[in-house]
Design a protein around this motif. Structure first.
Motif, short mmCIF file in Angstrom:
data_model
loop_
_atom_site.label_atom_id
_atom_site.label_comp_id
_atom_site.label_asym_id
_atom_site.label_seq_id
_atom_site.Cartn_x
_atom_site.Cartn_y
_atom_site.Cartn_z
N ALA A 1 -8.10 -6.99 -7.48
CA ALA A 1 -7.06 -7.33 -8.45
C ALA A 1 -6.47 -6.11 -9.13
O ALA A 1 -5.27 -6.06 -9.43
CB ALA A 1 -7.61 -8.29 -9.50
N LEU A 2 -7.29 -5.09 -9.40
CA LEU A 2 -6.85 -4.01 -10.29
C LEU A 2 -6.58 -2.67 -9.62
O LEU A 2 -5.94 -1.81 -10.22
CB LEU A 2 -7.89 -3.79 -11.39
CG LEU A 2 -8.07 -4.91 -12.41
CD1 LEU A 2 -8.96 -4.46 -13.53
CD2 LEU A 2 -6.72 -5.36 -12.98
N THR A 3 -7.03 -2.47 -8.40
CA THR A 3 -6.95 -1.12 -7.84
C THR A 3 -5.53 -0.66 -7.53
O THR A 3 -5.28 0.53 -7.48
CB THR A 3 -7.80 -1.02 -6.57
OG1 THR A 3 -7.53 -2.16 -5.74
CG2 THR A 3 -9.26 -0.98 -6.90
N GLY A 4 -4.60 -1.56 -7.33
CA GLY A 4 -3.24 -1.14 -7.01
C GLY A 4 -2.29 -1.24 -8.18
O GLY A 4 -1.08 -1.15 -8.00
N ARG B 1 -4.38 0.77 9.69
CA ARG B 1 -5.05 0.14 8.58
C ARG B 1 -4.20 0.27 7.33
O ARG B 1 -3.62 1.30 7.05
CB ARG B 1 -6.42 0.78 8.34
CG ARG B 1 -7.41 0.48 9.42
CD ARG B 1 -8.68 1.25 9.20
NE ARG B 1 -8.46 2.67 9.34
CZ ARG B 1 -9.41 3.58 9.15
NH1 ARG B 1 -10.60 3.21 8.79
NH2 ARG B 1 -9.14 4.86 9.30
N LYS B 2 -4.14 -0.77 6.55
CA LYS B 2 -3.40 -0.73 5.30
C LYS B 2 -4.16 0.12 4.30
O LYS B 2 -5.37 0.17 4.29
CB LYS B 2 -3.26 -2.16 4.75
CG LYS B 2 -2.54 -3.09 5.69
CD LYS B 2 -1.06 -2.91 5.63
CE LYS B 2 -0.47 -3.56 4.41
NZ LYS B 2 0.95 -3.46 4.32
N GLY B 3 -3.41 0.75 3.38
CA GLY B 3 -4.06 1.54 2.36
C GLY B 3 -5.03 0.74 1.53
O GLY B 3 -6.10 1.21 1.17
N VAL C 1 -1.71 6.67 -0.66
CA VAL C 1 -1.81 8.07 -1.09
C VAL C 1 -3.26 8.50 -0.90
O VAL C 1 -4.18 7.80 -1.35
CB VAL C 1 -1.37 8.24 -2.55
CG1 VAL C 1 -1.56 9.69 -2.99
CG2 VAL C 1 0.09 7.82 -2.72
N TYR C 2 -3.46 9.64 -0.27
CA TYR C 2 -4.79 10.09 0.12
C TYR C 2 -5.01 11.54 -0.30
O TYR C 2 -4.06 12.30 -0.51
CB TYR C 2 -4.98 10.00 1.64
CG TYR C 2 -4.79 8.64 2.23
CD1 TYR C 2 -5.87 7.83 2.54
CD2 TYR C 2 -3.50 8.15 2.50
CE1 TYR C 2 -5.71 6.58 3.11
CE2 TYR C 2 -3.32 6.89 3.06
CZ TYR C 2 -4.43 6.11 3.36
OH TYR C 2 -4.25 4.87 3.91
N ALA C 3 -6.28 11.92 -0.39
CA ALA C 3 -6.65 13.32 -0.44
C ALA C 3 -6.92 13.77 1.00
O ALA C 3 -7.57 13.06 1.76
CB ALA C 3 -7.89 13.52 -1.30
N ARG D 1 -4.97 5.57 -3.66
CA ARG D 1 -4.34 4.32 -4.09
C ARG D 1 -3.38 3.83 -3.03
O ARG D 1 -2.97 4.60 -2.14
CB ARG D 1 -3.57 4.53 -5.41
CG ARG D 1 -2.39 5.50 -5.29
CD ARG D 1 -1.53 5.50 -6.54
NE ARG D 1 -0.50 6.51 -6.51
CZ ARG D 1 0.70 6.35 -5.96
NH1 ARG D 1 1.00 5.20 -5.36
NH2 ARG D 1 1.59 7.33 -5.97
N PRO D 2 -2.98 2.55 -3.09
CA PRO D 2 -1.95 2.06 -2.18
C PRO D 2 -0.57 2.51 -2.63
O PRO D 2 -0.39 3.02 -3.75
CB PRO D 2 -2.08 0.53 -2.31
CG PRO D 2 -2.62 0.33 -3.69
CD PRO D 2 -3.52 1.50 -3.96
#
Length: 632
Positions: free
Chosen positions: A403-406, A478-480, A529-531, A596-597
């Motif tokens: 619910a909250l990560t995006g 794969r989706k973010g 978005v990735y490192a 994050r997505p």
């Protein structure tokens, strides 16, 4: 791309933009303090069911007054949740949390000292108000002080504590009431509440107040609408054709409430900065499915103990303590499984973990219904509820994470309030529906209906998105979202190609990026978005004598930038601490860790604020990797 073009905020400004950068050693004690308060308020929503017979007898209260001792808390808890989330944004989540915990603790003492049922109901309202102020702040604080992969573990522990509390209420209530009387279920909150308040004051970091205005008119109208919806659900389930509170039929009250809340949402649709329920939240499928799943699970979990305790005490002839002891294995399993739920979210993803939890809930409720209908003994029923305890640990963690990560930081309070409001509405509906079922049918029938209702939770879990490592038709790789909880440092993919000129938007925002024209044969994760790292394989000038290729730390953005209405899927790298022009070079991008997505932001300022957070989190990740090498 040149680093000298960087015109974004300096490091101190970036740190201010992310109020969650408390020292790491404070994070876990802060989580423990938040969990203690959350455990109290959720136990209180279920513990009362065991104490009601003794309470009604001692205070000389009728059945209707007894029902309102429970309902008053549910109403006061559910109605303010939308506003409570925004209050945390406006005045600071930590301060509102401490206020709510203080109200809850003081009201608990007053409840224990109540001489009449009417006064007890009044203090139960105050208890519910304190609980409403606390709940969304807990989620918001955790989301801001933890970063992946620790975020999944933290939210998993917090949510699992809530699940354990929900199933532990009748167990603790039976022991307390049987030993010290009904007053003890409120008095026990006082020392624990004081200790939790001191711990939160000591360990929870101060929250930055966001420039959020809260229009009084929208608060009043949405509050009236929420009251109408909760009252319509609660009273209408028991008497669908009856008049609710002497006002109007339940169905009409529900419609009026929906119009009020819908009107506020529509009026504020273009103002996410002040909206109590921002429309943008409904564009995130994971948020919508997680909220729907939590409502369906709460429908069952919030009501399941009522028919079970009635069966054990009235049909099997057990006293409150004996009935409570029957559920000890369930509570033990719920507590032991809680840490594994967070690990499962990290390792396998929210979808997989939520499916395991929801299917376990369905099986446990179906088995319980069959055993009660067959009039089995209490220890056989206890075995079925062991799986119920496991389900409670594995269902809440992944739904909270999903619910909250995006969600952007400035919408976090509103999202937490909305998520918990939907979840609590499910609990109110489940309790009311179960009461109506028990008035017309047996305990086993009520449990069977609850088992059927869990199918909605299974469906919502399945629609959260594919698990880590799988692919979904219509989406590249794969989706973010799906790799959110993947372990830090794992290799997620790579791409090679020349560095080309892009639209130049990153440079204008202070984040100049290298756009990679990737080769067709790429192996990359989905949008997000990735490192990661960028390695220059071949310079633009063949005569340029470079040393061996160096791996440069970078933030990698994969996917179209929907904030600018872009539709082309691009691969961009923002190289940290770099000041050379690399246009025309051939480079390789490797992706290591999901941040994050991709999110559609309402304003460019929102995008910049999020990019500041991304940079800080990326730097933290690379620092951790350097520390690991040093330790070795």
């Amino acid at each position: 791309m040149t680093r000298s073009a960087r015109s974004g905020p300096t490091e101190p400004t970036i740190r201010q933009a992310v109020p969650a950068q408390a020292p790491m050693r404070r994070h876990w004690p802060a989580l423990a303090a938040l969990c203690a308060g959350f455990f109290l308020l959720l136990v209180d929503s279920t513990i009362i069911s065991v104490a009601l017979p003794a309470l009604m007898k001692d205070l000389g209260a009728g059945e209707q007054a007894g029902i309102w001792v429970n309902s008053a808390y549910l109403f006061a808890y559910a109605i303010p949740l939308l506003v409570a989330g925004r209050l945390g944004d406006r005045f600071g989540a930590r301060g509102i949390y401490l206020l709510g915990l203080g109200l809850f603790t003081a009201a608990s003492l007053l409840c224990a000292l109540s001489p009449t049922a009417g006064i007890l109901i009044l203090w139960r309202v105050l208890q519910g108000l304190g609980a409403a102020l606390m709940t969304p702040q807990s989620m918001t604080i955790i989301r801001r002080i933890f970063t992946p992969p620790a975020l999944a573990t933290a939210l998993g522990i917090w949510a699992s504590v809530g699940g354990t509390a929900a199933v532990s209420g009748p167990l603790l209530g039976g022991v307390l009431v049987g030993t010290w009387g009904w007053q003890s279920i409120f008095l026990v909150n006082v020392p624990i509440g004081i200790a939790a308040w001191i711990a939160a004051w000591r360990w929870v970091p101060r929250s930055t107040r966001l420039p959020v205005s809260i229009p009084l008119a929208s608060v009043l109208i949405s509050g009236a609408g929420a009251f109408a919806i909760v009252a319509g659900i609660h009273e209408g389930a028991a008497s669908p054709g009856g008049v609710v509170l002497g006002l109007m039929p339940a169905w009409l009250l529900l419609c009026v409430g929906a119009v009020f809340v819908g009107g506020v949402v529509y009026a504020q649709r273009g103002r996410p900065d002040i909206a109590l329920l921002p429309v943008v939240l409904f564009r995130d499928r994971r948020f919508v499915m997680a909220a729907a799943g939590s409502a369906a699970a709460s429908f069952t979990v919030g009501a399941a103990m009522i028919p079970v305790m009635i069966y054990l005490q009235e049909d099997r002839g057990l006293d409150p303590i004996e009935a409570a002891l029957t559920l000890v294995p369930m509570g033990v399993v719920a507590a032991l499984a809680a840490p594994f739920a967070g690990r499962s979210v990290n390792a396998r993803g929210s979808r997989f973990t939520a499916i395991v939890g929801s299917v376990s809930l369905t099986v446990s409720m179906a088995a319980s219904a069959v055993l009660v209908l067959a009039e089995s003994n209490q220890w056989t029923l206890s075995g079925a509820f062991v799986l119920y305890g496991f389900a409670n640990s594995f269902i809440w963690a992944p739904l909270s994470v999903a619910a909250l990560t995006g969600i952007p930081d400035r919408l976090m309070g509103a999202a937490a309030g909305a998520y918990n409001a939907v979840k609590q509405a499910g609990g109110v509906l489940g309790s009311a529906a179960t009461a109506a079922l028990l008035a017309a049918a047996s305990e086993g029938t009520a449990l069977a209906v609850l088992a059927v209702s869990t199918a909605l939770c299974v469906m919502a879990a399945a629609m959260l998105g594919p698990a880590v490592g799988s692919s979904e038709p219509g989406h590249p790789g794969r989706k973010g979202h799906d790799v959110l909880e993947s372990n830090s440092g794992s290799f997620l993919g790579y791409a090679t190609g020349p560095v080309v000129h892009g639209e130049g938007r990153g440079k204008k925002l202070g984040f100049p990026t290298a756009n990679i024209d990737v080769d067709p044969a790429t192996r990359l994760p989905g949008d997000g978005v990735y490192a990661g790292r960028l390695t220059i394989l071949q310079p633009a000038d063949p005569d340029d004598a470079r040393p061996s290729p160096e791996s440069l730390a970078a933030l990698v953005s994969i996917g179209p930038n929907a904030t600018f209405n872009a539709t082309t899927r691009t691969i961009e790298a923002y190289i940290l601490d770099f000041d050379e022009d690399i246009y025309g070079c051939r480079a390789e991008i490797s992706v290591e860790w999901f941040i994050r997505p991709q999110i559609t932001f309402e304003t460019v300022d929102d995008l910049i604020a999020q990019m500041n957070q991304d940079e800080v989190r990326g730097r933290e990740y690379f620092q951790c990797k350097r520390d690991e090498v040093t330790d070795e």
